[in-house]
Design a protein around this motif. Structure first.
Motif, PDB file in Angstrom:
ATOM      1  N   LYS A  78       0.837  -1.203   0.000  1.00 50.06           N
ATOM      2  CA  LYS A  78       0.000   0.000   0.000  1.00 50.06           C
ATOM      3  C   LYS A  78       0.872   1.253   0.000  1.00 50.06           C
ATOM      4  O   LYS A  78       0.608   2.217  -0.747  1.00 50.06           O
ATOM      5  N   LYS A 174      -7.051   3.122 -11.473  1.00 49.80           N
ATOM      6  CA  LYS A 174      -6.762   1.728 -11.092  1.00 49.80           C
ATOM      7  C   LYS A 174      -5.946   1.668  -9.820  1.00 49.80           C
ATOM      8  O   LYS A 174      -6.204   0.838  -8.934  1.00 49.80           O
ATOM      9  N   LEU A 177      -8.125   2.545  -6.847  1.00 52.92           N
ATOM     10  CA  LEU A 177      -8.994   1.413  -6.516  1.00 52.92           C
ATOM     11  C   LEU A 177      -8.205   0.309  -5.829  1.00 52.92           C
ATOM     12  O   LEU A 177      -8.673  -0.291  -4.832  1.00 52.92           O
ATOM     13  N   ASP A 178      -6.996   0.028  -6.319  1.00 54.09           N
ATOM     14  CA  ASP A 178      -6.148  -0.991  -5.706  1.00 54.09           C
ATOM     15  C   ASP A 178      -5.765  -0.600  -4.283  1.00 54.09           C
ATOM     16  O   ASP A 178      -5.768  -1.435  -3.363  1.00 54.09           O
ATOM     17  N   GLU A 180      -7.482   1.404  -2.306  1.00 54.66           N
ATOM     18  CA  GLU A 180      -8.691   1.272  -1.477  1.00 54.66           C
ATOM     19  C   GLU A 180      -8.942  -0.186  -1.103  1.00 54.66           C
ATOM     20  O   GLU A 180      -9.295  -0.487   0.058  1.00 54.66           O
ATOM     21  N   ASP A 181      -8.750  -1.102  -2.066  1.00 60.25           N
ATOM     22  CA  ASP A 181      -8.932  -2.522  -1.761  1.00 60.25           C
ATOM     23  C   ASP A 181      -7.926  -2.989  -0.716  1.00 60.25           C
ATOM     24  O   ASP A 181      -8.283  -3.748   0.220  1.00 60.25           O
ATOM     25  N   LYS A 182      -6.688  -2.551  -0.840  1.00 60.15           N
ATOM     26  CA  LYS A 182      -5.678  -2.951   0.141  1.00 60.15           C
ATOM     27  C   LYS A 182      -5.956  -2.333   1.504  1.00 60.15           C
ATOM     28  O   LYS A 182      -5.737  -2.965   2.550  1.00 60.15           O
ATOM     29  N   GLU A 184      -8.928  -1.614   2.683  1.00 61.54           N
ATOM     30  CA  GLU A 184     -10.027  -2.399   3.254  1.00 61.54           C
ATOM     31  C   GLU A 184      -9.544  -3.761   3.733  1.00 61.54           C
ATOM     32  O   GLU A 184      -9.943  -4.249   4.806  1.00 61.54           O
ATOM     33  N   SER A 185      -8.635  -4.386   2.960  1.00 55.60           N
ATOM     34  CA  SER A 185      -8.083  -5.683   3.366  1.00 55.60           C
ATOM     35  C   SER A 185      -7.278  -5.551   4.653  1.00 55.60           C
ATOM     36  O   SER A 185      -7.339  -6.417   5.545  1.00 55.60           O
ATOM     37  N   TRP A 221      -1.838 -12.906  -7.041  1.00 58.21           N
ATOM     38  CA  TRP A 221      -1.979 -11.597  -6.388  1.00 58.21           C
ATOM     39  C   TRP A 221      -0.653 -10.853  -6.358  1.00 58.21           C
ATOM     40  O   TRP A 221      -0.578  -9.662  -6.668  1.00 58.21           O
TER      41      TRP A 221
END
Length: 429
Positions: A78, A174, A177-178, A180-182, A184-185, A221
């Motif tokens: 991140k 992109k 978004l990546d 944000e996904d990380k 949240e993870s 991944w």
């Protein structure tokens, strides 16, 4: 035993003492076996409990470590992606500035393009004898073509910059978004890391949830993360090179334009000098023609005066000859006087003819000189018009001179400034 004694017994079969001992032994053996089995069961149960507790503890410890490592790895990726996103945002801003600067340069180039067009149009207004394909005309057309080509190239470069910006914006979306996904993870894994058997909001889950597997493997991944990082770095490098190429292109374009403008101005000044020289020569020729016409006019007047004066002389000689015809008798002879008078008449007639021919020739020459003077005046007017046109073109190009290229009082001073020769030139006393 007496017959009158009654014995009361249960109506069940009785066993013998040996059988009793056997049953006792069997019970003892069964008890020992059961106790042994119970002891083994207790030992096994204790082992299972201990192993289960240890395994559960170590599994929990290992999974906590895995979660912590995963959170650390996600945080590292991140941070990498956020750093790349920050660089990408800076690069987008710089590229957008470069695009704006290029568009401004395109607008700036429209001024020298318009001036070059106006100069060509103005020089086309020269009169026909002066409408020549000279060096100034060639350099102006060359400048016009070069500026038009540069404007077209810069326009294409600005279009390419716009496309590159769209590509970077897509990549930014992109990456965001990546990230944000990380993020949240990381939040989910931190929440899982804080969970313990005494935490609230826990329940049994369905078997399908437990048996469900992720569609993406760790290797895939990791490859996606590396691919995102590599793609972003490549795009940043390409964008940097693109910006540098665009900046260099603008600088080179203006250098070429300025060099061509200097060459055009030089040819215009050279053409002005040539026109001035030709005009001065024509003025000198006009002055000489005027003097010659004046002299020739005086000569014609003198010739006409001489011719006019010969008329009386001719009358006098002819009158003498006529008077001598009336001499009497033998006095009418051919003497030397008659011969002389006749020769004088012939000479006078010849002189009159020569004077008349000379006057006609002089007048013809006079008319030719006057025609030539008229042509010279017309040529002078044409040259003056051409000179004014070139001077106006040169003055029209004055706004193109900026910075150290500003027009000074004369070109010598400008050359001194450009070559930094002011230290080499001694001061005037």
């Amino acid at each position: 035993m007496a017959k009158f004694v009654n014995i009361y017994e249960k109506p069940v079969p009785h066993i013998g003492l040996p059988d009793w001992y056997i049953k006792l032994w069997e019970l003892r053996q069964s008890a020992e076996i059961k106790r042994s089995e119970a002891c083994q069961l207790r030992n096994s149960s204790k082992t299972v409990r201990s192993d289960g507790d240890v395994k559960t503890k170590w599994d929990t410890y290992m999974n906590d470590g895995r979660l912590a490592d995963r959170v650390l790895e996600l945080s590292r990726w991140k941070d990498i992606l956020e750093d790349l996103l920050q660089k990408l945002l800076i690069e987008i801003g710089l590229l957008n500035d470069e695009k704006d600067n290029t568009e401004k340069e395109i607008e700036r180039i429209s001024q020298p393009l318009r001036i070059a067009n106006e100069c060509i149009s103005m020089r086309d207004c020269r009169r026909r004898p002066e409408l020549t394909y000279d060096e100034a005309d060639t350099e102006l057309k060359k400048e016009l073509c070069m500026i038009a080509n540069i404007q077209e190239a810069l326009t294409k470069r600005a279009q390419a910059a716009w496309e590159k910006l769209n590509c970077l914006e897509t990549l930014k979306f992109k990456l965001s978004l990546d990230i944000e996904d990380k993020t949240e993870s990381i939040r989910i894994d931190k929440d899982n890391l804080e969970l313990n058997p005494t935490s609230a909001n826990m329940s049994y889950k369905t078997k399908t949830i437990i048996e469900k597997t992720s569609p993406i493997t760790y290797e895939v991944w990791l490859e996606q993360c590396r691919c995102s990082k590599l793609t972003t770095e490549n795009e940043l490098n390409e964008s940097y090179n693109f910006r540098e190429d665009m900046r260099i292109m603008r600088e080179c374009a203006w250098n070429d334009i300025k060099a061509q403008q200097d060459a055009t101005d030089y040819t215009l000044r050279k053409r002005i000098y040539q026109t001035q020289k030709a005009r001065n020569e024509m003025e000198w020729q006009k002055l000489k023609l005027q003097k010659e016409i004046e002299k020739l006019g005086n000569e014609i007047n003198q010739l006409e005066g001489t011719l006019k004066s010969k008329m009386n002389v001719v009358k006098c000689v002819e009158t003498r000859l006529e008077n001598r015809i009336y001499r009497p008798g033998s006095e009418l002879c051919k003497d030397t006087v008659e011969s002389g008078l006749k020769n004088e008449v012939l000479q006078l007639k010849q002189t009159e003819e020569d004077l008349i021919k000379m006057i006609e020739h002089a007048k013809s020459t006079y008319n030719s000189l006057e025609s030539l003077l008229i042509c010279t005046d017309k040529n002078l007017e044409d040259k003056q018009h051409s000179l004014n046109t070139d001077v106006m073109c040169l003055d029209m190009r004055a706004p193109l001179k900026t910075g150290d290229r500003l027009r000074l009082s004369n070109e010598t001073d400008r050359n001194i400034v450009l070559t930094h020769m002011e230290k080499e030139i001694p001061l005037e006393s």
